[in-house]
Design a protein around this motif. Structure first.
Motif, PDB file in Angstrom:
ATOM      1  N   GLY A 133     -56.933   0.135   7.652  1.00  0.00           N
ATOM      2  CA  GLY A 133     -57.133   0.853   8.900  1.00  0.00           C
ATOM      3  C   GLY A 133     -57.852   0.079   9.977  1.00  0.00           C
ATOM      4  N   VAL A 134     -58.122  -1.226   9.769  1.00  0.00           N
ATOM      5  CA  VAL A 134     -58.812  -1.976  10.814  1.00  0.00           C
ATOM      6  C   VAL A 134     -57.913  -2.095  12.042  1.00  0.00           C
ATOM      7  CG1 VAL A 134     -60.217  -3.253   9.154  1.00  0.00           C
ATOM      8  CG2 VAL A 134     -58.075  -4.239   9.978  1.00  0.00           C
ATOM      9  N   ASP A 135     -58.534  -2.354  13.179  1.00  0.00           N
ATOM     10  CA  ASP A 135     -57.806  -2.327  14.446  1.00  0.00           C
ATOM     11  C   ASP A 135     -56.834  -3.489  14.609  1.00  0.00           C
ATOM     12  OD1 ASP A 135     -59.279  -0.024  15.993  1.00  0.00           O
ATOM     13  OD2 ASP A 135     -60.830  -1.220  15.009  1.00  0.00           O
ATOM     14  N   LEU A 136     -57.144  -4.639  14.011  1.00  0.00           N
ATOM     15  CA  LEU A 136     -56.267  -5.801  14.134  1.00  0.00           C
ATOM     16  C   LEU A 136     -56.359  -6.628  12.858  1.00  0.00           C
ATOM     17  CD1 LEU A 136     -54.453  -7.721  15.844  1.00  0.00           C
ATOM     18  CD2 LEU A 136     -56.572  -8.822  16.635  1.00  0.00           C
ATOM     19  N   ILE A 137     -55.206  -7.025  12.317  1.00  0.00           N
ATOM     20  CA  ILE A 137     -55.157  -7.955  11.190  1.00  0.00           C
ATOM     21  C   ILE A 137     -54.344  -9.168  11.626  1.00  0.00           C
ATOM     22  CG2 ILE A 137     -54.489  -8.369   8.800  1.00  0.00           C
ATOM     23  CD1 ILE A 137     -54.741  -5.442   8.224  1.00  0.00           C
ATOM     24  N   VAL A 138     -54.912 -10.358  11.434  1.00  0.00           N
ATOM     25  CA  VAL A 138     -54.225 -11.610  11.738  1.00  0.00           C
ATOM     26  C   VAL A 138     -54.050 -12.365  10.428  1.00  0.00           C
ATOM     27  CG1 VAL A 138     -54.286 -13.771  13.030  1.00  0.00           C
ATOM     28  CG2 VAL A 138     -55.253 -11.682  14.029  1.00  0.00           C
ATOM     29  N   GLY A 139     -52.804 -12.627  10.053  1.00  0.00           N
ATOM     30  CA  GLY A 139     -52.510 -13.304   8.802  1.00  0.00           C
ATOM     31  C   GLY A 139     -51.779 -14.612   9.020  1.00  0.00           C
ATOM     32  N   THR A 140     -52.238 -15.647   8.342  1.00  0.00           N
ATOM     33  CA  THR A 140     -51.599 -16.960   8.416  1.00  0.00           C
ATOM     34  C   THR A 140     -51.220 -17.414   7.020  1.00  0.00           C
ATOM     35  OG1 THR A 140     -52.953 -17.562  10.341  1.00  0.00           O
ATOM     36  CG2 THR A 140     -51.860 -19.357   9.165  1.00  0.00           C
ATOM     37  N   GLY A 179     -47.913  -1.042  16.353  1.00  0.00           N
ATOM     38  CA  GLY A 179     -47.820  -1.536  17.715  1.00  0.00           C
ATOM     39  C   GLY A 179     -48.853  -2.562  18.096  1.00  0.00           C
ATOM     40  N   GLY A 180     -48.565  -3.811  17.856  1.00  0.00           N
ATOM     41  CA  GLY A 180     -49.416  -4.900  18.308  1.00  0.00           C
ATOM     42  C   GLY A 180     -50.688  -5.089  17.519  1.00  0.00           C
ATOM     43  N   ARG A 181     -50.837  -4.426  16.364  1.00  0.00           N
ATOM     44  CA  ARG A 181     -52.099  -4.498  15.621  1.00  0.00           C
ATOM     45  C   ARG A 181     -52.004  -5.365  14.370  1.00  0.00           C
ATOM     46  NH1 ARG A 181     -54.682  -0.499  13.573  1.00  0.00           N
ATOM     47  NH2 ARG A 181     -52.930   0.818  12.993  1.00  0.00           N
ATOM     48  N   THR A 182     -50.866  -6.002  14.144  1.00  0.00           N
ATOM     49  CA  THR A 182     -50.695  -6.901  13.009  1.00  0.00           C
ATOM     50  C   THR A 182     -50.022  -8.169  13.511  1.00  0.00           C
ATOM     51  OG1 THR A 182     -50.337  -4.968  11.595  1.00  0.00           O
ATOM     52  CG2 THR A 182     -49.819  -7.124  10.652  1.00  0.00           C
ATOM     53  N   TRP A 183     -50.733  -9.276  13.482  1.00  0.00           N
ATOM     54  CA  TRP A 183     -50.208 -10.539  13.972  1.00  0.00           C
ATOM     55  C   TRP A 183     -49.957 -11.483  12.805  1.00  0.00           C
ATOM     56  CZ3 TRP A 183     -54.173 -11.906  18.427  1.00  0.00           C
ATOM     57  CH2 TRP A 183     -54.154 -10.879  19.386  1.00  0.00           C
ATOM     58  N   ILE A 184     -48.760 -12.038  12.748  1.00  0.00           N
ATOM     59  CA  ILE A 184     -48.395 -13.004  11.724  1.00  0.00           C
ATOM     60  C   ILE A 184     -48.157 -14.344  12.422  1.00  0.00           C
ATOM     61  CG2 ILE A 184     -46.756 -13.583   9.906  1.00  0.00           C
ATOM     62  CD1 ILE A 184     -48.422 -11.056   9.340  1.00  0.00           C
ATOM     63  N   VAL A 185     -48.890 -15.377  12.008  1.00  0.00           N
ATOM     64  CA  VAL A 185     -48.920 -16.640  12.740  1.00  0.00           C
ATOM     65  C   VAL A 185     -47.946 -17.655  12.145  1.00  0.00           C
ATOM     66  CG1 VAL A 185     -50.388 -18.457  13.688  1.00  0.00           C
ATOM     67  CG2 VAL A 185     -51.367 -16.207  13.177  1.00  0.00           C
ATOM     68  N   PHE A 241     -47.498 -15.743  17.544  1.00  0.00           N
ATOM     69  CA  PHE A 241     -48.133 -14.627  16.847  1.00  0.00           C
ATOM     70  C   PHE A 241     -47.122 -13.483  16.776  1.00  0.00           C
ATOM     71  CE2 PHE A 241     -51.511 -17.162  18.546  1.00  0.00           C
ATOM     72  CZ  PHE A 241     -52.535 -17.098  17.603  1.00  0.00           C
ATOM     73  N   PHE A 242     -46.292 -13.486  15.748  1.00  0.00           N
ATOM     74  CA  PHE A 242     -45.335 -12.396  15.594  1.00  0.00           C
ATOM     75  C   PHE A 242     -46.089 -11.077  15.485  1.00  0.00           C
ATOM     76  CE2 PHE A 242     -42.730 -15.914  13.773  1.00  0.00           C
ATOM     77  CZ  PHE A 242     -41.665 -15.825  14.664  1.00  0.00           C
ATOM     78  N   GLY A 243     -45.601 -10.070  16.204  1.00  0.00           N
ATOM     79  CA  GLY A 243     -46.260  -8.771  16.206  1.00  0.00           C
ATOM     80  C   GLY A 243     -47.163  -8.548  17.387  1.00  0.00           C
ATOM     81  N   ARG A 244     -47.597  -9.622  18.040  1.00  0.00           N
ATOM     82  CA  ARG A 244     -48.418  -9.469  19.238  1.00  0.00           C
ATOM     83  C   ARG A 244     -47.513  -9.142  20.415  1.00  0.00           C
ATOM     84  NH1 ARG A 244     -52.492 -14.210  21.235  1.00  0.00           N
ATOM     85  NH2 ARG A 244     -50.530 -15.235  21.807  1.00  0.00           N
ATOM     86  N   PRO A 245     -47.950  -8.280  21.317  1.00  0.00           N
ATOM     87  CA  PRO A 245     -47.123  -7.965  22.483  1.00  0.00           C
ATOM     88  C   PRO A 245     -46.675  -9.224  23.210  1.00  0.00           C
ATOM     89  CG  PRO A 245     -48.989  -6.459  22.370  1.00  0.00           C
ATOM     90  CD  PRO A 245     -49.209  -7.488  21.293  1.00  0.00           C
ATOM     91  N   GLY A 246     -45.380  -9.298  23.503  1.00  0.00           N
ATOM     92  CA  GLY A 246     -44.824 -10.444  24.191  1.00  0.00           C
ATOM     93  C   GLY A 246     -44.285 -11.530  23.282  1.00  0.00           C
ATOM     94  N   ALA A 247     -44.545 -11.441  21.976  1.00  0.00           N
ATOM     95  CA  ALA A 247     -44.054 -12.450  21.036  1.00  0.00           C
ATOM     96  C   ALA A 247     -42.573 -12.224  20.746  1.00  0.00           C
ATOM     97  CB  ALA A 247     -44.852 -12.379  19.741  1.00  0.00           C
ATOM     98  N   PRO A 248     -41.870 -13.244  20.249  1.00  0.00           N
ATOM     99  CA  PRO A 248     -40.469 -13.037  19.856  1.00  0.00           C
ATOM    100  C   PRO A 248     -40.353 -11.915  18.825  1.00  0.00           C
ATOM    101  CG  PRO A 248     -41.029 -15.375  19.851  1.00  0.00           C
ATOM    102  CD  PRO A 248     -42.314 -14.631  20.042  1.00  0.00           C
ATOM    103  N   ARG A 249     -39.265 -11.166  18.891  1.00  0.00           N
ATOM    104  CA  ARG A 249     -39.044 -10.084  17.946  1.00  0.00           C
ATOM    105  C   ARG A 249     -38.704 -10.660  16.575  1.00  0.00           C
ATOM    106  NH1 ARG A 249     -38.370  -4.947  19.351  1.00  0.00           N
ATOM    107  NH2 ARG A 249     -36.933  -4.586  17.615  1.00  0.00           N
ATOM    108  N   LEU A 264     -58.540 -18.199  14.372  1.00  0.00           N
ATOM    109  CA  LEU A 264     -59.615 -17.292  14.743  1.00  0.00           C
ATOM    110  C   LEU A 264     -59.856 -17.270  16.247  1.00  0.00           C
ATOM    111  CD1 LEU A 264     -62.013 -15.429  14.052  1.00  0.00           C
ATOM    112  CD2 LEU A 264     -63.383 -17.495  13.637  1.00  0.00           C
ATOM    113  N   GLY A 265     -59.742 -18.430  16.899  1.00  0.00           N
ATOM    114  CA  GLY A 265     -60.024 -18.496  18.326  1.00  0.00           C
ATOM    115  C   GLY A 265     -59.169 -17.574  19.165  1.00  0.00           C
ATOM    116  N   ALA A 266     -57.982 -17.215  18.648  1.00  0.00           N
ATOM    117  CA  ALA A 266     -57.083 -16.348  19.414  1.00  0.00           C
ATOM    118  C   ALA A 266     -57.629 -14.937  19.563  1.00  0.00           C
ATOM    119  CB  ALA A 266     -55.715 -16.303  18.745  1.00  0.00           C
ATOM    120  N   LEU A 267     -58.660 -14.586  18.806  1.00  0.00           N
ATOM    121  CA  LEU A 267     -59.214 -13.239  18.878  1.00  0.00           C
ATOM    122  C   LEU A 267     -60.243 -13.084  19.984  1.00  0.00           C
ATOM    123  CD1 LEU A 267     -57.912 -13.298  15.996  1.00  0.00           C
ATOM    124  CD2 LEU A 267     -59.613 -11.590  15.357  1.00  0.00           C
TER     125      LEU A 267
END
Length: 339
Positions: free
Chosen positions: A46-53, A168-174, A185-193, A231-234
């Motif tokens: 339930g966290v607001d944003l998850i970034v996975g690499t 909606g934009g809360r899970t980013w896959i790098v 960052f797949f999943g971030r608004p504006g990233a390729p589908r 991490l810097g992208a956050l």
């Protein structure tokens, strides 16, 4: 909504960063997740944003698909429970070494760009272009993520047609565009589908080991060649607090090993740690509170130099369950921690 909870309340917005680290990095992070979840005081899904690499993208997808931390730990132990059992998912870990690569460079276009305009290409990304093209396949991983996603969201979509993404934009896959050299960052608004299984495969496609992943006609490789955590992208992601699991870094690595290949791995780990801590300081300067958890001496002793060796997975998991809990128990919030 599916299994991914919506952001809750008016409290601080929390981000979770799950870094690259291969098979053993995934095992170490799975062992660290219970301690982080207890420190946070609510389910990590339930966290607001998850970034996975890379390996972290697999865990990020699992959390967003409703797979609990306990189920992930059981999976690392070779047991299937909950969603994983109901979806009929098997272990996808391969062998400790890659298949022989093809006798051609991974990305001639990126190689040329790195030679003619080196200032435009990150050194790690540029170096990855020269690696021979991998032959390994991530088909089993793609099917695992697809099955977990379809099972978790089966009440939302027709059979065989899972939703494109998990929130909606809360899970980013790098991942990294292998011809342009750009981080995505797949999943971030504006990233390729991209569908979630394809994005995870792209993030895990280690140059020289696996075939590049093709999404929308473009080739992508492991996001870890650009940064093990990104991490810097956050800094501008709108979060107030960030928890970072970085299996390729070590705030406290202990004694330098004797074997040459282990010394080389330790030096690389030191460089990664220095870069990570620079990003931590940058976020802290922006008013974002950061807790970093990295493997410590006990973890490194069982991990060894080859983070893709599945034979060490269970001992890495069990060690992390103990060391990570010890590192976070009684520790003041928001300072780098070492397991």
């Amino acid at each position: 909504m599916g299994p991914e909870p919506a952001p809750g309340g008016s409290g601080p917005r929390v981000g979770l960063v799950l870094g690259a680290g291969g098979v053993l990095g995934a095992a170490w992070m799975a062992g660290a997740l219970p301690a982080v979840q207890e420190r946070l005081g609510r389910p990590l899904a339930g966290v607001d944003l998850i970034v996975g690499t890379s390996a972290g993208s697999v865990l990020a997808a699992a959390l967003r698909c409703g797979i609990s931390v306990d189920e992930m730990i059981a999976h690392q132990r070779g047991e299937a429970t909950g969603v994983l059992a109901e979806a009929g998912l098997a272990d996808v870990a391969g062998g400790p070494w890659p298949p022989a690569p093809a006798l051609r460079v991974g990305s001639p276009r990126l190689m040329l760009t790195s030679l003619l305009m080196p200032h435009r290409v990150h050194p790690g990304v540029g170096a990855s272009a020269w690696v021979l093209r991998g032959r390994g396949s991530h088909q089993a991983l793609r099917e695992m993520v697809r099955a977990a996603h379809a099972h978790a969201y089966r009440h939302m979509t027709p059979p065989g047609a899972p939703a494109d993404w998990v929130g909606g934009g809360r899970t980013w896959i790098v991942a990294v565009d292998y011809d342009r050299g750009r981080r995505v960052f797949f999943g971030r608004p504006g990233a390729p589908r991209a569908r979630l299984p394809d994005a995870v495969v792209a993030s895990c496609s280690i140059p020289g080991w696996y075939e590049p992943a093709v999404i929308g006609g473009r080739r992508y490789v492991d996001g870890g060649v650009r940064s093990p955590t990104s991490l810097g992208a956050l800094a501008r992601a709108g979060v107030d607090e960030v928890f970072v699991l970085a299996p390729m870094a070590s705030v406290e690595a202990g004694r330098l090993p004797r074997m040459p290949h282990e010394r080389l791995e330790r030096r690389l780990r030191t460089l990664i740690t220095m870069a990570l801590l620079r990003e931590v300081r940058a976020l802290s300067s922006a008013g974002i509170r950061v807790t970093v958890l990295t493997p410590g001496p006990e973890d490194l002793a069982v991990m060894g130099a080859n983070l893709m060796d599945p034979r060490r997975r269970q001992v890495v998991l069990e060690t992390s369950l103990t060391t990570s809990a010890a590192a976070l128990t009684g520790m003041p919030l928001y300072r780098p921690a070492v397991a």
